[in-house]
Design a protein around this motif. Structure first.
Motif, short mmCIF file in Angstrom:
data_model
loop_
_atom_site.label_atom_id
_atom_site.label_comp_id
_atom_site.label_asym_id
_atom_site.label_seq_id
_atom_site.Cartn_x
_atom_site.Cartn_y
_atom_site.Cartn_z
N VAL A 80 0.86 -1.24 -0.08
CA VAL A 80 0.20 -0.11 0.01
C VAL A 80 0.80 1.36 0.02
CG1 VAL A 80 -2.00 -1.01 1.29
CG2 VAL A 80 -0.17 0.06 2.39
N CYS A 81 0.42 2.56 -0.27
CA CYS A 81 0.81 3.58 -0.15
C CYS A 81 -0.21 4.38 0.56
CB CYS A 81 1.16 4.22 -1.42
SG CYS A 81 -0.01 4.65 -2.58
N ALA A 82 0.01 5.45 1.46
CA ALA A 82 -0.85 6.23 2.51
C ALA A 82 -0.56 7.63 2.37
CB ALA A 82 -0.79 5.43 3.79
N LEU A 83 -1.46 8.18 2.55
CA LEU A 83 -1.59 9.75 2.99
C LEU A 83 -1.49 9.97 4.23
CD1 LEU A 83 -1.67 12.48 1.45
CD2 LEU A 83 -4.19 12.58 1.85
N LEU A 84 -0.63 10.63 5.05
CA LEU A 84 -0.54 11.00 6.38
C LEU A 84 -0.51 12.24 6.95
CD1 LEU A 84 2.50 8.50 6.60
CD2 LEU A 84 0.21 7.78 6.99
N ALA A 85 -0.97 12.55 7.97
CA ALA A 85 -0.66 13.90 8.77
C ALA A 85 0.53 13.90 9.32
CB ALA A 85 -1.88 14.28 9.75
N VAL A 95 -2.37 4.16 10.52
CA VAL A 95 -2.93 5.08 9.71
C VAL A 95 -4.35 4.54 9.47
CG1 VAL A 95 -2.30 3.85 7.50
CG2 VAL A 95 -3.06 6.29 7.50
N ASP A 96 -5.42 5.59 9.77
CA ASP A 96 -6.87 5.22 9.12
C ASP A 96 -6.66 4.31 7.84
OD1 ASP A 96 -9.23 5.32 7.87
OD2 ASP A 96 -9.71 7.33 9.08
N ALA A 97 -7.46 3.08 7.80
CA ALA A 97 -7.65 2.57 6.73
C ALA A 97 -7.93 3.09 5.66
CB ALA A 97 -8.23 1.08 6.97
N ARG A 98 -8.80 3.97 5.64
CA ARG A 98 -9.32 4.60 4.44
C ARG A 98 -8.27 5.67 3.85
NH1 ARG A 98 -14.24 7.55 7.17
NH2 ARG A 98 -12.20 8.09 8.27
N HIS A 99 -7.33 5.99 4.27
CA HIS A 99 -6.34 6.68 3.86
C HIS A 99 -5.06 6.16 3.16
CE1 HIS A 99 -7.54 9.79 7.13
NE2 HIS A 99 -8.47 9.71 6.35
N ALA A 100 -5.21 4.66 3.09
CA ALA A 100 -4.19 3.75 2.44
C ALA A 100 -4.80 3.30 1.02
CB ALA A 100 -3.94 2.65 3.11
N SER A 253 -6.02 26.83 0.38
CA SER A 253 -6.08 25.40 0.72
C SER A 253 -4.91 24.58 1.20
CB SER A 253 -6.26 24.91 -0.90
OG SER A 253 -6.58 23.61 -0.96
N THR A 254 -5.52 24.04 2.17
CA THR A 254 -4.32 22.93 2.62
C THR A 254 -4.92 21.70 2.85
OG1 THR A 254 -5.41 23.50 5.20
CG2 THR A 254 -3.52 24.97 4.30
N LEU A 255 -4.30 20.58 3.15
CA LEU A 255 -4.77 19.14 3.02
C LEU A 255 -4.35 18.82 4.39
CD1 LEU A 255 -5.82 16.81 1.73
CD2 LEU A 255 -3.64 16.39 0.53
N PHE A 262 -12.88 13.62 5.00
CA PHE A 262 -12.35 14.46 3.97
C PHE A 262 -11.40 13.57 3.27
CE2 PHE A 262 -10.30 17.58 1.30
CZ PHE A 262 -11.22 18.33 0.97
N LYS A 263 -10.16 13.35 3.84
CA LYS A 263 -9.19 12.67 3.35
C LYS A 263 -9.81 11.33 2.77
CE LYS A 263 -5.54 14.72 6.12
NZ LYS A 263 -4.59 14.66 7.14
N ALA A 264 -10.36 10.65 3.24
CA ALA A 264 -11.06 9.31 2.89
C ALA A 264 -11.69 9.44 1.65
CB ALA A 264 -11.94 8.70 3.93
#
Length: 321
Positions: A80-85, A95-100, A253-255, A262-264
């Motif tokens: 997997v790859c993931a978006l993180l804070a 990580v929240d599973a929805r963010h992978a 805009s920030t992410l 929102f990220k999911a």
């Protein structure tokens, strides 16, 4: 576990407690983590993570799922790859599973680590917030950056001619090879030549104050101006009559500090709309170099030098990449 912390302006690989894996979360054994300008700021003590996020550096990573919390569809062993804070530059991250997301087809773990943050940022701002329609004209400041590289490719894929501002002729040639129509070199009033290519329907700008007045001039009527950074300062003087007369939408805009849902939703859209383009060969992660985590300071220095075309990654577990 070990993780990379920003300590007094340096990146330090040090022990910290391993996070628990709760309901709806997965644990990832990190193979590689992408470098972003936000990591430079956090390392310098200027950009703390949002409340509750890991204090370790790293906004994106790729690796192998090693633990799955209740209520998740992932399996141990998934790539997997993931978006993180925060927390990607570590031996493991929860990580929240929805963010992978599954690795885009054909990519290595090192390449995939260079994808989530920049493609999520470009997609969010150009297509979701900026409302790009086929044929809309786009201006990308800092076009050779990681976000810029992703944005150029997305514009080409979705039928949006784009132009860039960059710091050198070599970087302009790089952007044109990715699909930009053309562009200008900043400095010595080079930006003024953007008038020859405008007006633009959307401007994606990580610079801020220094470019604000020019952005307003370059935008078409009903144009959208997405400001995603402040490399050129936080103060600007604007002609509000021009803003009103052109019906300009100015969007800050920030992410990183968006909420979990929102990220999911963003990543689900990214998987459906963008991931297939990697398999088709229409998008490619512009991975310049991977540094062993022991050479993290060298990697940060290269990124800070503003000469990187595309992305750098840290190789956290070289046995996986």
């Amino acid at each position: 576990m070990k993780a990379l912390q920003g300590v007094e302006g340096r990146a330090e690989w040090a022990e910290q407690p391993a996070p628990a894996c709760d309901v709806g979360e997965i644990r990832i054994r990190v193979a590689a983590a992408g470098l972003n300008r936000a990591d430079l700021l956090q390392r310098a003590g200027l950009y703390p993570p949002p409340p509750g996020a890991s204090t370790a550096l790293g906004l994106e990573c790729a690796g192998i799922v090693s633990e799955v919390g209740a209520g998740c569809d992932w399996q141990v062993g998934d790539r997997v790859c993931a978006l993180l804070a925060g927390g990607g530059m570590a031996e493991e991250v929860v990580v929240d599973a929805r963010h992978a997301l599954p690795l885009p087809e054909g990519l290595s773990l090192a390449e995939a680590a260079a994808v989530p943050e920049v493609y999520a940022t470009a997609w969010l701002n150009l297509f979701q917030l900026g409302g790009l329609k086929p044929g809309d004209r786009v201006l990308l400041h800092a076009g050779a950056s990681g976000v810029g590289s992703a944005a150029i490719q997305l514009c080409k894929a979705f039928g949006n001619p784009c132009w860039v501002s960059v710091g050198s002729a070599e970087r302009l040639a790089y952007c044109e090879a990715l699909g930009a129509q053309g562009g200008v070199l900043r400095g010595d009033d080079g930006l003024q030549a953007l008038r020859d290519f405008g007006p633009f329907d959307v401007i994606l700008d990580p610079v801020g104050g220094q470019y604000a007045a020019l952005n307003l001039e370059l935008l078409a009527r009903d144009g959208r101006w997405l400001n995603i950074g402040l490399m050129g300062g936080r103060q600007a003087e604007l002609d509000m009559a021009l803003l009103l007369g052109k019906r300009i939408q100015l969007i800050g805009s920030t992410l990183r500090n968006r909420d979990e849902q929102f990220k999911a939703d963003l990543l689900r859209d990214l998987q459906h709309q963008v991931w297939p383009l990697f398999a088709e060969g229409r998008l490619k992660p512009q991975l310049v170099r991977g540094y062993p985590v022991a050479d993290a300071e060298q990697a940060f220095a290269e990124l800070a030098g503003n000469r990187v075309n595309g992305k750098l990654v840290l190789l956290v577990d070289e046995s996986l990449v």
